[in-house]
Every structure is written in C-alpha cells, then in structure tokens.
Motif scaffolding. Sequence first.
Motif, short mmCIF file in Angstrom:
data_model
loop_
_atom_site.label_atom_id
_atom_site.label_comp_id
_atom_site.label_asym_id
_atom_site.label_seq_id
_atom_site.Cartn_x
_atom_site.Cartn_y
_atom_site.Cartn_z
N GLY A 1 0.84 -1.19 0.00
CA GLY A 1 0.00 0.00 0.00
C GLY A 1 0.88 1.25 0.00
N TRP A 2 0.24 2.41 0.10
CA TRP A 2 0.95 3.69 0.05
C TRP A 2 2.05 3.77 1.11
CZ3 TRP A 2 0.13 6.30 -4.20
CH2 TRP A 2 -1.10 6.21 -4.84
N LYS A 3 1.72 3.44 2.36
CA LYS A 3 2.68 3.56 3.46
C LYS A 3 3.85 2.59 3.27
CE LYS A 3 4.06 5.30 7.29
NZ LYS A 3 4.61 6.64 7.28
N GLU A 4 3.56 1.37 2.83
CA GLU A 4 4.63 0.40 2.62
C GLU A 4 5.58 0.83 1.51
OE1 GLU A 4 1.29 -1.67 4.59
OE2 GLU A 4 1.36 -0.56 2.71
N VAL A 5 5.05 1.46 0.47
CA VAL A 5 5.90 1.97 -0.61
C VAL A 5 6.82 3.06 -0.07
CG1 VAL A 5 5.91 3.21 -2.82
CG2 VAL A 5 4.31 1.33 -2.46
N GLU A 6 6.29 3.94 0.79
CA GLU A 6 7.13 4.99 1.39
C GLU A 6 8.23 4.39 2.25
OE1 GLU A 6 4.56 7.65 3.55
OE2 GLU A 6 3.39 8.11 1.76
N LEU A 7 7.88 3.38 3.07
CA LEU A 7 8.88 2.73 3.92
C LEU A 7 9.94 2.03 3.07
CD1 LEU A 7 6.54 1.22 6.65
CD2 LEU A 7 8.16 3.11 6.94
N LEU A 8 9.52 1.39 2.01
CA LEU A 8 10.46 0.72 1.12
C LEU A 8 11.42 1.72 0.47
CD1 LEU A 8 11.47 -1.83 -0.31
CD2 LEU A 8 9.70 -1.44 -2.04
N ALA A 9 10.89 2.85 0.03
CA ALA A 9 11.74 3.88 -0.58
C ALA A 9 12.80 4.35 0.41
CB ALA A 9 10.89 5.06 -1.06
N GLY A 10 12.41 4.54 1.66
CA GLY A 10 13.36 4.97 2.68
C GLY A 10 14.44 3.93 2.91
N ARG A 11 14.06 2.67 2.95
CA ARG A 11 15.04 1.60 3.16
C ARG A 11 16.00 1.48 1.98
NH1 ARG A 11 10.92 -2.83 5.73
NH2 ARG A 11 10.79 -1.84 7.76
N VAL A 12 15.47 1.61 0.78
CA VAL A 12 16.33 1.53 -0.41
C VAL A 12 17.32 2.70 -0.40
CG1 VAL A 12 16.36 1.74 -2.93
CG2 VAL A 12 14.72 0.21 -1.82
N CYS A 13 16.83 3.89 -0.11
CA CYS A 13 17.72 5.06 -0.08
C CYS A 13 18.81 4.88 0.96
CB CYS A 13 16.92 6.32 0.20
SG CYS A 13 15.83 6.81 -1.14
N TRP A 14 18.47 4.33 2.10
CA TRP A 14 19.42 4.11 3.18
C TRP A 14 20.46 3.04 2.81
CZ3 TRP A 14 20.46 -0.22 6.20
CH2 TRP A 14 21.27 -0.01 7.29
N SER A 15 20.03 2.02 2.08
CA SER A 15 20.92 0.88 1.82
C SER A 15 21.80 1.05 0.58
CB SER A 15 20.12 -0.42 1.71
OG SER A 15 19.26 -0.39 0.59
N LEU A 16 21.42 1.91 -0.34
CA LEU A 16 22.25 2.11 -1.54
C LEU A 16 23.44 2.99 -1.23
CD1 LEU A 16 19.78 2.79 -4.51
CD2 LEU A 16 21.37 0.88 -4.28
N VAL A 17 24.59 2.62 -1.77
CA VAL A 17 25.77 3.48 -1.66
C VAL A 17 25.60 4.66 -2.61
CG1 VAL A 17 27.29 1.57 -1.01
CG2 VAL A 17 27.05 2.18 -3.42
N PRO A 18 26.32 5.77 -2.37
CA PRO A 18 26.25 6.88 -3.32
C PRO A 18 26.57 6.40 -4.74
CG PRO A 18 27.35 7.58 -1.32
CD PRO A 18 27.15 6.08 -1.21
N ASP A 19 25.82 6.85 -5.69
CA ASP A 19 25.89 6.45 -7.10
C ASP A 19 25.42 5.01 -7.33
OD1 ASP A 19 26.79 8.95 -8.01
OD2 ASP A 19 28.86 8.42 -7.57
#
Length: 75
Positions: A5-23
């Motif tokens: 749902g909407w909230k889970e997509v937001e949480l997922l985006a945050g986790r992906v942003c946190w886990s990806l290295v720069p670039d």
Amino acid sequence: TIILGWKEVELLAGRVCWSLVPDGDMILVHWVRKKAGSLSGQEATDHFIAAARGRLHVRYTERNRDYRLDLLRRV
C-alpha cells in the motif's frame, strides 16, 4: 504475490535510499495495469519516486502497454 500500500511503498523507498551506496543504482519494474485491491504499477512507481525525491533520481524510463521500467541512482 506481495501487495504494498501507500505507506509500505514509502517505507520501502526509505530503506532503499538508506541501503544504496552513493551512485548506487536500482531498477523498478512494474506491471502497469491495475489489479483489484492494489496500487497500479504507475501509482506505485510514481509514489516510490516521490518518496525518494532528493535522494534518488531517475536516470532512465521505459514504458509499454504492460510494463514500466525505471532506473534510479542514489545521489
């Protein structure tokens, strides 16, 4: 099948942003047609990209009548 749902997509985006290295790159691939009781691929992708604004940017997008593919890079 996993349905977010909407909230889970937001949480997922945050986790992906946190886990990806720069670039670091990630690919979103979605079925764009709507299924009953779920976000469409268009809605989910647009919401993910909006939730990651300022941390990920879209490098490439390809769409057809069935699928949408987006390549995003962490800034």
